[in-house]
Design a protein around this motif. Sequence first.
Motif, mmCIF file in Angstrom:
data_model
loop_
_atom_site.group_PDB
_atom_site.id
_atom_site.type_symbol
_atom_site.label_atom_id
_atom_site.label_comp_id
_atom_site.label_asym_id
_atom_site.label_seq_id
_atom_site.Cartn_x
_atom_site.Cartn_y
_atom_site.Cartn_z
ATOM 1 N N ALA A 50 -53.704 39.878 46.677
ATOM 2 C CA ALA A 50 -54.276 38.634 46.585
ATOM 3 C C ALA A 50 -54.647 38.369 45.285
ATOM 4 O O ALA A 50 -55.711 38.562 44.562
ATOM 5 N N ALA A 51 -53.583 37.705 44.448
ATOM 6 C CA ALA A 51 -53.760 37.293 42.984
ATOM 7 C C ALA A 51 -54.672 36.370 42.772
ATOM 8 O O ALA A 51 -54.742 35.560 43.706
ATOM 9 N N GLN A 52 -55.603 36.298 41.754
ATOM 10 C CA GLN A 52 -56.687 35.577 41.409
ATOM 11 C C GLN A 52 -56.166 34.655 40.038
ATOM 12 O O GLN A 52 -55.669 35.410 39.039
ATOM 13 N N VAL A 53 -56.028 33.584 40.256
ATOM 14 C CA VAL A 53 -55.738 32.418 38.993
ATOM 15 C C VAL A 53 -56.981 31.635 38.816
ATOM 16 O O VAL A 53 -57.650 31.244 39.631
ATOM 17 N N GLU A 54 -57.377 31.760 37.440
ATOM 18 C CA GLU A 54 -58.481 30.959 36.979
ATOM 19 C C GLU A 54 -58.138 30.307 35.654
ATOM 20 O O GLU A 54 -56.995 30.489 34.887
ATOM 21 N N ARG A 55 -58.676 29.303 35.181
ATOM 22 C CA ARG A 55 -58.682 28.775 34.023
ATOM 23 C C ARG A 55 -58.938 29.473 32.990
ATOM 24 O O ARG A 55 -59.940 30.334 33.074
ATOM 25 N N TYR A 56 -58.243 29.594 31.679
ATOM 26 C CA TYR A 56 -58.244 30.188 30.812
ATOM 27 C C TYR A 56 -59.587 29.977 29.722
ATOM 28 O O TYR A 56 -60.065 28.744 29.513
ATOM 29 N N VAL A 57 -60.171 31.210 29.513
ATOM 30 C CA VAL A 57 -61.381 31.301 28.706
ATOM 31 C C VAL A 57 -61.201 32.287 27.872
ATOM 32 O O VAL A 57 -60.583 33.275 28.015
ATOM 33 N N PRO A 58 -61.915 32.296 26.589
ATOM 34 C CA PRO A 58 -61.979 33.309 25.518
ATOM 35 C C PRO A 58 -62.236 34.851 26.000
ATOM 36 O O PRO A 58 -61.641 35.866 25.539
ATOM 37 N N GLU A 59 -62.984 34.894 27.257
ATOM 38 C CA GLU A 59 -63.400 36.277 27.610
ATOM 39 C C GLU A 59 -62.050 36.928 28.597
ATOM 40 O O GLU A 59 -62.306 38.036 28.439
ATOM 41 N N HIS A 60 -61.192 36.084 28.742
ATOM 42 C CA HIS A 60 -59.854 37.051 29.416
ATOM 43 C C HIS A 60 -59.037 37.429 28.418
ATOM 44 O O HIS A 60 -58.186 38.287 28.708
ATOM 45 N N GLU A 61 -59.489 37.533 27.136
ATOM 46 C CA GLU A 61 -58.868 38.159 26.231
ATOM 47 C C GLU A 61 -59.202 39.674 25.953
ATOM 48 O O GLU A 61 -60.008 39.985 25.101
ATOM 49 N N ARG A 62 -59.228 40.628 26.824
ATOM 50 C CA ARG A 62 -59.543 41.786 27.137
ATOM 51 C C ARG A 62 -58.636 43.070 27.007
ATOM 52 O O ARG A 62 -57.442 42.573 27.505
ATOM 53 N N TRP A 63 -58.786 44.077 26.615
ATOM 54 C CA TRP A 63 -57.741 45.145 26.219
ATOM 55 C C TRP A 63 -58.383 46.550 26.968
ATOM 56 O O TRP A 63 -59.634 46.498 26.993
ATOM 57 N N CYS A 64 -57.620 47.194 27.522
ATOM 58 C CA CYS A 64 -58.212 48.633 27.987
ATOM 59 C C CYS A 64 -57.236 49.680 27.333
ATOM 60 O O CYS A 64 -56.041 49.297 27.052
ATOM 61 N N TRP A 65 -57.758 50.734 27.494
ATOM 62 C CA TRP A 65 -56.652 52.033 26.872
ATOM 63 C C TRP A 65 -56.368 52.754 27.893
ATOM 64 O O TRP A 65 -56.931 53.134 28.763
ATOM 65 N N CYS A 66 -55.008 52.863 27.803
ATOM 66 C CA CYS A 66 -54.153 53.608 28.721
ATOM 67 C C CYS A 66 -54.051 55.128 28.388
ATOM 68 O O CYS A 66 -53.365 55.230 27.114
ATOM 69 N N LEU A 67 -54.595 56.087 29.001
ATOM 70 C CA LEU A 67 -54.730 57.460 28.680
ATOM 71 C C LEU A 67 -53.500 57.907 28.547
ATOM 72 O O LEU A 67 -53.229 59.111 27.672
ATOM 73 N N CYS A 68 -52.569 57.599 29.531
ATOM 74 C CA CYS A 68 -51.372 58.453 29.647
ATOM 75 C C CYS A 68 -50.401 57.962 28.423
ATOM 76 O O CYS A 68 -49.570 58.919 27.875
ATOM 77 N N CYS A 69 -50.429 56.689 28.163
ATOM 78 C CA CYS A 69 -49.439 56.288 27.008
ATOM 79 C C CYS A 69 -50.146 56.068 25.811
ATOM 80 O O CYS A 69 -49.319 56.341 24.585
ATOM 81 N N GLY A 70 -51.473 56.467 25.656
ATOM 82 C CA GLY A 70 -52.126 56.403 24.270
ATOM 83 C C GLY A 70 -51.978 55.106 23.464
ATOM 84 O O GLY A 70 -51.810 55.392 22.379
ATOM 85 N N CYS A 71 -52.059 54.039 24.089
ATOM 86 C CA CYS A 71 -52.146 52.725 23.618
ATOM 87 C C CYS A 71 -53.030 51.680 24.237
ATOM 88 O O CYS A 71 -53.366 52.126 25.622
ATOM 89 N N GLU A 72 -53.051 50.615 23.716
ATOM 90 C CA GLU A 72 -53.939 49.467 24.210
ATOM 91 C C GLU A 72 -53.062 49.027 24.996
ATOM 92 O O GLU A 72 -51.971 48.492 24.738
ATOM 93 N N VAL A 73 -53.480 48.193 26.160
ATOM 94 C CA VAL A 73 -52.757 47.398 27.049
ATOM 95 C C VAL A 73 -53.677 46.059 27.461
ATOM 96 O O VAL A 73 -54.674 46.203 27.738
#
Length: 324
Positions: A50-73
């Motif tokens: 169930a994919a969720q689609v919303e109107r774009y807001v600046p809070e959607h520009e978030r990044w998370c750290w991938c521990l396996c790849c050692g980079c931000e996603v």
Amino acid sequence: MAPAQRCPLCRQTFFCGRGHVYSRKHQRQLKVALERLLPQVEAARKAVRAAQVERYVPEHERWCWCLCCGCEVRKHLSHGNLTVLHGGLLEHLASPEHKKATNKFWWENKAEFQMKEKFLISPQDFARFKKSMVKSLDSYEEKEDEVIKEMAAQIREVEQSRQEMVRSVLEPGSCLSFFSQVASTSQQPSYLDLPPAPELDWMETGQPLTFIGHQDTPGIGNIHSGATPPWMVQDEDCSSGNQQIGPSYEEFLKEKEKQKLKKLPPDRVGANFDHSSSTSAGWLPSFGRVWNNGRRWQSRHQFKTEAAARNKQQSHKGRTLMAS
């Protein structure tokens, strides 16, 4: 001795070779790091069906750290004014690069094999997510079209009511019929329907009031007789034009000097000195040499020399008087 190696999880250098990954501290740090990433992966896995689609807001520009790849996603996937929640993280977890990096990370850190599947997204699940995303985008566009249609209907209704009001005002005789209708439907008594107030005759007998006559002052008049109002009569002091408004410049300077003195400490030397008193030229002290240049010991020696000379002169005068 094994060469020095750096462990990014424990953040320290070790010399025990491959034995470090089996240590209790390393396994504890590995578990804490995987548990920190696991809630974000589980939230993204729920969006597969169930994919969720919303109107774009600046809070959607978030990044998370991938521990396996050692980079931000990038966590969410945004395009234009729309955002698909957890789309960026799902796309990364389903990529072949992430799968390869995860296998290498699990082998180097000796993590639990059962937990590896929790950090991977199969191609079938990602294809299911794409279908769900298409359906969500279509439903979102339908909702947006319905909202736009409702707003357009409201705008047309307001415009139609405004045109009807303007048309009713511009029609001849509509205003009279409108006001007559309002007057007929009103239940409250109007002041137009009240009987006229009786005129009182002040000279009528039997009235408790007494007429004392007109009180006009001869030669002055009032505003009812056409005279100048008292607030427009120019005063004699103002007519001369010599009256000064406000304090003079000298008074301003004196007040400014007082304000400066108020900021000084009240117990300072000379605070109570009256500068307006008359003093002679001999009020200054004749000792101490505080107005002379030089060191204090020079003033002290000079004072002692002058005192000795003064005492010698006084003793000489005393001897002369005794001899005479």
